[in-house]
Design a protein around this motif. Structure first.
Motif, PDB file in Angstrom:
ATOM      1  N   UNK A 107     -22.948  15.252 -10.063  1.00 48.83           N
ATOM      2  CA  UNK A 107     -23.000  16.492 -10.845  1.00 48.83           C
ATOM      3  C   UNK A 107     -21.620  16.884 -11.348  1.00 48.83           C
ATOM      4  N   UNK A 108     -20.616  16.776 -10.489  1.00 51.20           N
ATOM      5  CA  UNK A 108     -19.249  17.129 -10.886  1.00 51.20           C
ATOM      6  C   UNK A 108     -18.698  16.163 -11.930  1.00 51.20           C
ATOM      7  N   UNK A 109     -19.135  14.911 -11.871  1.00 54.91           N
ATOM      8  CA  UNK A 109     -18.650  13.908 -12.834  1.00 54.91           C
ATOM      9  C   UNK A 109     -19.347  14.012 -14.181  1.00 54.91           C
ATOM     10  N   UNK A 110     -20.666  14.203 -14.166  1.00 52.85           N
ATOM     11  CA  UNK A 110     -21.443  14.198 -15.410  1.00 52.85           C
ATOM     12  C   UNK A 110     -21.548  15.569 -16.057  1.00 52.85           C
ATOM     13  N   UNK A 111     -21.360  16.638 -15.244  1.00 51.83           N
ATOM     14  CA  UNK A 111     -21.502  18.026 -15.717  1.00 51.83           C
ATOM     15  C   UNK A 111     -22.915  18.333 -16.196  1.00 51.83           C
ATOM     16  N   UNK A 112     -23.889  17.501 -15.788  1.00 53.07           N
ATOM     17  CA  UNK A 112     -25.283  17.715 -16.182  1.00 53.07           C
ATOM     18  C   UNK A 112     -26.103  18.106 -14.959  1.00 53.07           C
ATOM     19  N   UNK A 113     -27.017  19.041 -15.143  1.00 58.27           N
ATOM     20  CA  UNK A 113     -27.836  19.498 -14.021  1.00 58.27           C
ATOM     21  C   UNK A 113     -28.671  18.345 -13.470  1.00 58.27           C
ATOM     22  N   UNK A 114     -28.995  18.442 -12.187  1.00 57.49           N
ATOM     23  CA  UNK A 114     -29.713  17.383 -11.482  1.00 57.49           C
ATOM     24  C   UNK A 114     -30.943  17.972 -10.813  1.00 57.49           C
ATOM     25  N   UNK A 115     -32.068  17.277 -10.935  1.00 55.17           N
ATOM     26  CA  UNK A 115     -33.295  17.663 -10.227  1.00 55.17           C
ATOM     27  C   UNK A 115     -33.642  16.570  -9.230  1.00 55.17           C
ATOM     28  N   UNK A 116     -33.968  16.984  -8.019  1.00 53.27           N
ATOM     29  CA  UNK A 116     -34.313  16.020  -6.987  1.00 53.27           C
ATOM     30  C   UNK A 116     -35.207  16.677  -5.951  1.00 53.27           C
ATOM     31  N   UNK A 117     -36.001  15.873  -5.282  1.00 47.67           N
ATOM     32  CA  UNK A 117     -36.791  16.381  -4.165  1.00 47.67           C
ATOM     33  C   UNK A 117     -35.995  16.175  -2.885  1.00 47.67           C
TER      34      UNK A 117
END
Length: 227
Positions: A107-117
């Protein structure tokens, strides 16, 4: 003439001071209006978060809980005081923590939100599944200063899935143990055949699944099945 000139200069100064005061008043009124609009917007946002069905939690970069809504407390069974000073990392079971670290770096590298279970540990030490969407939080200078997570409890979803799987299993067993020969056809090919059909036709089930249905239908009955 000199006195008149001084009087004119005083009048000009008074006019200038009045104009400046008017401008200051306009700026002040605009600032008050803007502050009111911001406060109203903040209040609206606070209410949205407070009454949201999904759990919402804000942490700093170290993972310490900064703010959260009542749904987060209900999800884990803690009250507000019990969650103060807690680290998000330790609300996860040990087997989930390495994945959490990996996703945080991503997340810190891509700056894109992440969805996960992921899995959480409740106050009663029960494990619950949840869908988590995590985004970066930035300050007024656009510097990353934390994370915000929206968490949806998947307990009921998984229970419903278990019920569906159980129903499907029961249905499959009923078809398999039926006294009648049963086949399911798609685009003229047999895609399911039970044991009774295998007994009737002399084909194994695996052989039936490679045949077109009319191969096991009597010639005089093919017109009926085609309809």
């Amino acid at each position: 003439m000199g006195k008149i000139l001084i009087s004119d200069q005083k009048e000009e100064k008074t006019i200038a001071e009045n104009n400046l005061q008017n401008k200051n008043d306009q700026v002040l009124n605009a600032a008050k209006k803007s502050s009111l609009e911001i406060e109203q917007g903040n209040e609206l946002m606070r209410n949205v978060i407070k009454y949201a069905m999904d759990a919402i939690v804000v942490t700093d970069l170290a993972g310490k809980l900064v703010e959260w809504n009542p749904a987060f407390e209900r999800l884990l069974g803690y009250n507000r005081k019990e969650l103060e000073q807690r680290i998000f990392y330790y609300l996860l079971p040990k087997e989930e923590r390495q994945k959490n670290d990996r996703l945080t770096k991503k997340l810190l590298n891509t700056k894109k939100s992440i969805s996960t279970e992921t899995i959480f540990i409740t106050k009663e030490r029960k494990k619950i599944s949840a869908l988590v969407n995590v985004s970066l939080l930035k300050d007024k200078n656009a510097q990353v200063n934390g994370f915000v997570a929206i968490i949806r409890d998947l307990t009921e979803t998984h229970m419903a899935e278990e019920k569906i799987r159980a129903l499907e299993q029961n249905y499959a067993q009923a078809l398999e143990n039926a006294n009648d020969a049963i086949m399911i056809v798609q685009r003229a090919m047999i895609c399911y055949a039970n044991k009774k059909l295998s007994e009737y036709t002399g084909y194994s089930v695996s052989e039936l699944l490679e045949l077109k249905y009319f191969k096991v239908v009597a010639p005089e009955d093919r017109n009926i099945t085609d309809k």
